[in-house]
Design an enzyme around this catalytic site. Structure first.
Site, PDB file in Angstrom:
ATOM      1  N   ASP A 110      36.146  42.382  46.320  1.00 42.93           N
ATOM      2  CA  ASP A 110      34.569  41.884  45.666  1.00 42.93           C
ATOM      3  C   ASP A 110      33.421  43.374  46.506  1.00 42.93           C
ATOM      4  O   ASP A 110      33.918  43.784  47.600  1.00 42.93           O
ATOM      5  CB  ASP A 110      33.735  41.054  45.741  1.00 42.93           C
ATOM      6  N   ASN A 141      36.700  39.241  33.283  1.00 41.36           N
ATOM      7  CA  ASN A 141      36.183  40.701  33.675  1.00 41.36           C
ATOM      8  C   ASN A 141      36.357  41.218  32.738  1.00 41.36           C
ATOM      9  O   ASN A 141      35.962  42.295  32.182  1.00 41.36           O
ATOM     10  CB  ASN A 141      37.118  41.076  34.203  1.00 41.36           C
TER      11      ASN A 141
END
Ligand code: FPP
Length: 251
Positions: free
Chosen positions: A18, A66
């Site tokens: 991330d 996503n």
């Protein structure tokens, strides 16, 4: 830094990579530049993990959620993924690494699936580390797919509801055949699981670092693994029981 004990490494390391977007935004760069730099960190972590003798490495490369990102970012990520896999397959062969994919591959475009299939086919006989890419992956979605598949097998008379054990359920998951992760690293300071390997992380040791993924270095990886080696894993037992058993298996 303390040298790593090769006997006490995680068998299965999972990573939530991330902070690519924030890394780029902090430098006034486009988010995709952060993903490109993130792909360089992927190379380093794959190489180091395989060198250290870690048997399974699972990377959260693209979540089910996503897909809601801006179309251009999704497109750029898919292009980057194809490029990475095409470029890295020769190295995977040299390093004896086998590719594996988990997630809902039906969501991926034909060209991405073809690239993945080719890499999986070419590396299928490799006997070293298994590199699993989680793509269009969500833990809840995986659990639903497994439950639907199990239910269908009950309807078809292949098994009865009473046969369902944790071991059987395990085999219906995308990760069937992989051991549960021993260690999870998440970068960028977020302290959540974000729908990653919900079932499989039950007894996983968790590690969070503030470093954004593109800045995650070999030193940081070793620091994280050192931290793992200092943990006492009890799997619901007492510390004394673990000392008596002298092993750390979770079966
Ligand atoms: C999270 O950062 C990262 C992703 C959604 C994609 C991960 C992709 C890579 C590391 C590169 C390509 C992958 C491979 C396997 C070659 P973010 O965009 O959510 O960062 P932010 O939270 O700072 O916005």
């Amino acid at each position: 830094m303390k040298p790593l004990d090769p006997q006490k490494l995680p068998i299965h390391l999972a990573v939530i990579m991330d902070g690519n977007g924030r890394w780029a935004q902090q430098r006034m760069l486009k988010r995709i530049v952060g993903h490109q730099r993130g792909a360089e960190t992927v190379k380093m972590v794959v190489e180091q993990s395989s060198l250290l003798g870690i048997k399974y490495l699972t990377l959260f490369a693209f979540s089910s959620e996503n897909w809601s990102r801006p179309v251009l970012e999704v497109r750029a990520l898919m292009t980057l993924l194809k490029k990475y896999i095409r470029q890295e397959t020769a190295r995977m062969m040299r390093k004896n690494i086998r590719y594996n994919v988990i997630g809902n591959r039906c969501d991926l475009s034909d060209d991405v699936n073809e690239t993945l299939d080719e890499a999986i086919r070419k590396t299928a006989a490799n006997t070293g580390m298994v590199l699993t890419l989680a793509l269009s992956y969500g833990g809840r979605q995986e659990l639903c797919r497994a439950a639907a598949h199990l239910a269908q097998d009950v309807v078809d008379g292949k098994l009865s509801a009473g046969d369902i054990t944790t071991k059987l359920f395990d085999s219906y998951l995308d990760t069937g055949g992989l051991p549960d992760p021993d260690f999870l690293i998440r970068t960028s300071g977020e302290m959540r699981i974000s729908n990653f390997l919900l079932w499989q992380l039950a007894y996983t040791e968790l590690y969070f670092t503030n470093t954004n993924w593109p800045d995650f270095t070999i030193n940081e990886l070793h620091k994280a693994l050192n931290d793992f080696q200092s943990r006492e894993r009890r799997f619901g037992m007492t510390g004394d029981q673990i000392t008596e058993r002298g092993d750390l298996s979770n079966d």
